[in-house]
Design an enzyme around this catalytic site. Structure first.
Site, PDB file in Angstrom:
ATOM      1  N   GLN A 221     -34.091  -2.559 -69.351  1.00  0.00           N
ATOM      2  CA  GLN A 221     -34.102  -1.819 -70.615  1.00  0.00           C
ATOM      3  C   GLN A 221     -35.494  -1.750 -71.241  1.00  0.00           C
ATOM      4  O   GLN A 221     -35.665  -1.141 -72.299  1.00  0.00           O
ATOM      5  CB  GLN A 221     -33.121  -2.461 -71.599  1.00  0.00           C
ATOM      6  CG  GLN A 221     -31.673  -2.405 -71.142  1.00  0.00           C
ATOM      7  CD  GLN A 221     -30.731  -3.187 -72.038  1.00  0.00           C
ATOM      8  OE1 GLN A 221     -31.135  -3.722 -73.074  1.00  0.00           O
ATOM      9  NE2 GLN A 221     -29.470  -3.274 -71.646  1.00  0.00           N
TER      10      GLN A 221
ATOM     11  N   HIS B 174     -32.228  -6.271 -73.529  1.00  0.00           N
ATOM     12  CA  HIS B 174     -32.398  -6.623 -74.945  1.00  0.00           C
ATOM     13  C   HIS B 174     -33.855  -6.858 -75.353  1.00  0.00           C
ATOM     14  O   HIS B 174     -34.214  -7.902 -75.869  1.00  0.00           O
ATOM     15  CB  HIS B 174     -31.540  -7.850 -75.287  1.00  0.00           C
ATOM     16  CG  HIS B 174     -30.085  -7.667 -74.993  1.00  0.00           C
ATOM     17  ND1 HIS B 174     -29.159  -8.677 -75.159  1.00  0.00           N
ATOM     18  CD2 HIS B 174     -29.388  -6.583 -74.528  1.00  0.00           C
ATOM     19  CE1 HIS B 174     -27.955  -8.230 -74.812  1.00  0.00           C
ATOM     20  NE2 HIS B 174     -28.080  -6.964 -74.421  1.00  0.00           N
TER      21      HIS B 174
ATOM     22  N   GLU C  98     -23.122  -3.471 -85.085  1.00  0.00           N
ATOM     23  CA  GLU C  98     -23.199  -3.714 -86.518  1.00  0.00           C
ATOM     24  C   GLU C  98     -24.235  -2.826 -87.201  1.00  0.00           C
ATOM     25  O   GLU C  98     -25.251  -2.462 -86.594  1.00  0.00           O
ATOM     26  CB  GLU C  98     -23.600  -5.169 -86.795  1.00  0.00           C
ATOM     27  CG  GLU C  98     -22.641  -6.208 -86.266  1.00  0.00           C
ATOM     28  CD  GLU C  98     -23.114  -7.625 -86.546  1.00  0.00           C
ATOM     29  OE1 GLU C  98     -22.343  -8.558 -86.231  1.00  0.00           O
ATOM     30  OE2 GLU C  98     -24.240  -7.806 -87.077  1.00  0.00           O
TER      31      GLU C  98
ATOM     32  N   TYR D  19     -28.070 -13.433 -89.474  1.00  0.00           N
ATOM     33  CA  TYR D  19     -27.048 -12.413 -89.250  1.00  0.00           C
ATOM     34  C   TYR D  19     -26.017 -12.814 -88.193  1.00  0.00           C
ATOM     35  O   TYR D  19     -25.222 -11.983 -87.762  1.00  0.00           O
ATOM     36  CB  TYR D  19     -27.723 -11.068 -88.954  1.00  0.00           C
ATOM     37  CG  TYR D  19     -28.336 -10.538 -90.230  1.00  0.00           C
ATOM     38  CD1 TYR D  19     -27.648  -9.663 -91.054  1.00  0.00           C
ATOM     39  CD2 TYR D  19     -29.581 -10.998 -90.677  1.00  0.00           C
ATOM     40  CE1 TYR D  19     -28.176  -9.224 -92.267  1.00  0.00           C
ATOM     41  CE2 TYR D  19     -30.120 -10.574 -91.885  1.00  0.00           C
ATOM     42  CZ  TYR D  19     -29.403  -9.689 -92.673  1.00  0.00           C
ATOM     43  OH  TYR D  19     -29.927  -9.271 -93.883  1.00  0.00           O
TER      44      TYR D  19
ATOM     45  N   TYR E 182     -18.097  -9.149 -72.134  1.00  0.00           N
ATOM     46  CA  TYR E 182     -17.749  -7.972 -71.356  1.00  0.00           C
ATOM     47  C   TYR E 182     -16.554  -8.230 -70.453  1.00  0.00           C
ATOM     48  O   TYR E 182     -15.803  -7.315 -70.111  1.00  0.00           O
ATOM     49  CB  TYR E 182     -18.950  -7.506 -70.532  1.00  0.00           C
ATOM     50  CG  TYR E 182     -20.074  -6.953 -71.374  1.00  0.00           C
ATOM     51  CD1 TYR E 182     -19.924  -5.766 -72.065  1.00  0.00           C
ATOM     52  CD2 TYR E 182     -21.280  -7.627 -71.482  1.00  0.00           C
ATOM     53  CE1 TYR E 182     -20.939  -5.245 -72.853  1.00  0.00           C
ATOM     54  CE2 TYR E 182     -22.315  -7.121 -72.269  1.00  0.00           C
ATOM     55  CZ  TYR E 182     -22.136  -5.931 -72.946  1.00  0.00           C
ATOM     56  OH  TYR E 182     -23.145  -5.427 -73.731  1.00  0.00           O
TER      57      TYR E 182
END
Length: 360
Positions: A77, A141, A235, A245, A256
């Site tokens: 990613q 990520h 979110e 958070y 998953y």
């Protein structure tokens, strides 16, 4: 291979033809692979990041590749990600962007924030402002979005780098955080963890998974961000100074595989999202509508969906999303959203390009 290319072209042609007939959008910048981020120069031309490590200047229908990028770590990613102009760009010429880099501690890569100036389609005066560490060979990520507040602080996000059990809740480690710097890369004296020893003092908030949308809410002057959950639990959060958070101690999502990793959706001392999606929509890109081009949509929040391939128009009442309307359904994976200097909304779509959302 030729048959595959023909099928891909035919699919894109049919999608484009269908949407063109509905007059929901018009294609402005064609033939982009993954327009991870884009922003508008004062002349209303665009600079666009392609995740594969290309920076493009689009003006008068012509794409010109900008030279001088640092070495981009294109893996999983990671790659060339978000891009924003300094709020006083006309005075100082600073362009800020995030990218995956192999610089720093250890092997693999992590997210880096750089600023530079643009001259004759060349990046000059390059300055690395922050390198997240340690590096990781994991491919997921990296984050990463950039936003400025009204005092010219620069905020940027770094995902948990796939290490959810260490990075997000550990203030001595990068990852799973939103950071705040002065525009020159120094750390503001009023950052929340300045008085704590051995912590990353650029941290502004923590307990995040993978924030890929972030903007200053122009109506409240607060930083808003959204982040990917796992299987469910995406979110939207209002980012407050020094707050936790919750990830991964509290979440509306599950693994998953379908198993649970926490029994808590909320916990004392941790911020609850103002909105969440279950199932996950895989959000990327966000923008507030502040122009009058779209009538009653002014004040709405737009969030892109990678998974379901639409833009969610979130109708707000204060800090509450009380209604969602799907726009650009099935156009493709939405990667980035910006409001242009002309007041129109522009949307970056993978394997298509950048489209202009037309008022209804």
């Amino acid at each position: 291979m030729k048959q595959k290319k023909y099928i891909t072209f035919l699919t894109l042609f049919l999608v484009f033809t269908s949407f063109s007939q509905s007059k929901e959008f018009e294609l402005v910048v064609p033939n982009l692979n993954n327009p991870w981020g884009f922003t508008f120069l004062p002349d209303n031309s665009m600079i666009i990041t392609e995740k594969e490590g290309k920076l493009i200047h689009f003006k008068n229908g012509i794409k010109t590749e900008i030279n001088g990028l640092p070495k981009i770590y294109v893996y999983g990613q990671g790659g060339l990600m978000d891009i924003e102009l300094h709020p006083k760009y006309k005075d100082n010429g600073w362009v800020y962007f995030t990218y995956a880099s192999q610089e720093g501690v250890g092997s693999g890569g992590n997210t880096t924030l750089m600023r530079a100036r643009l001259k004759d389609n060349q990046l000059i005066d390059k300055e690395v402002l922050y390198i997240a560490s340690p590096n990781s060979k994991r491919g997921q990520h990296f984050g990463s979005r950039i936003a400025f507040d009204g005092e010219n602080h620069v905020y940027f996000s770094v995902g948990d780098r796939g290490d959810r059990d260490r990075n997000p809740q550990d203030l001595t480690r990068d990852g799973g955080k939103i950071y705040r710097l002065n525009d020159d890369g120094t750390i503001p004296k009023d950052n929340p963890f300045m008085s704590k020893r051995s912590v990353k003092k650029a941290i502004y908030s923590y307990g995040h998974r993978n924030p890929q949308g972030m903007e200053m809410n122009p109506f409240t002057n607060q930083i808003w961000a959204h982040e990917h959950g796992p299987r469910g639990g995406d979110e939207i959060n209002v980012i407050l100074k020094g707050k936790n958070y919750g990830w991964p101690k509290a979440s509306y999502g599950i693994n998953y595989s379908g198993t649970k990793f926490t029994k808590h959706r909320t916990l004392p001392g941790m911020e609850n999202p103002i909105h969440y999606w279950t199932p996950s929509i895989a959000p990327s890109g966000m923008a507030f509508i502040t122009s009058d081009k779209y009538g009653k949509w002014k004040g709405n929040l737009l969030v892109g969906s990678l998974k379901f391939q639409y833009v969610s128009r979130c109708v707000l009442k204060g800090n509450t999303v009380f209604k969602e309307v799907k726009l650009l359904k099935d156009i493709g994976r939405i990667r980035s959203i910006e409001q242009g200097l002309d007041g129109y909304i522009y949307v970056g779509v993978e394997d298509l390009g950048i489209v202009r959302l037309l008022p209804r």
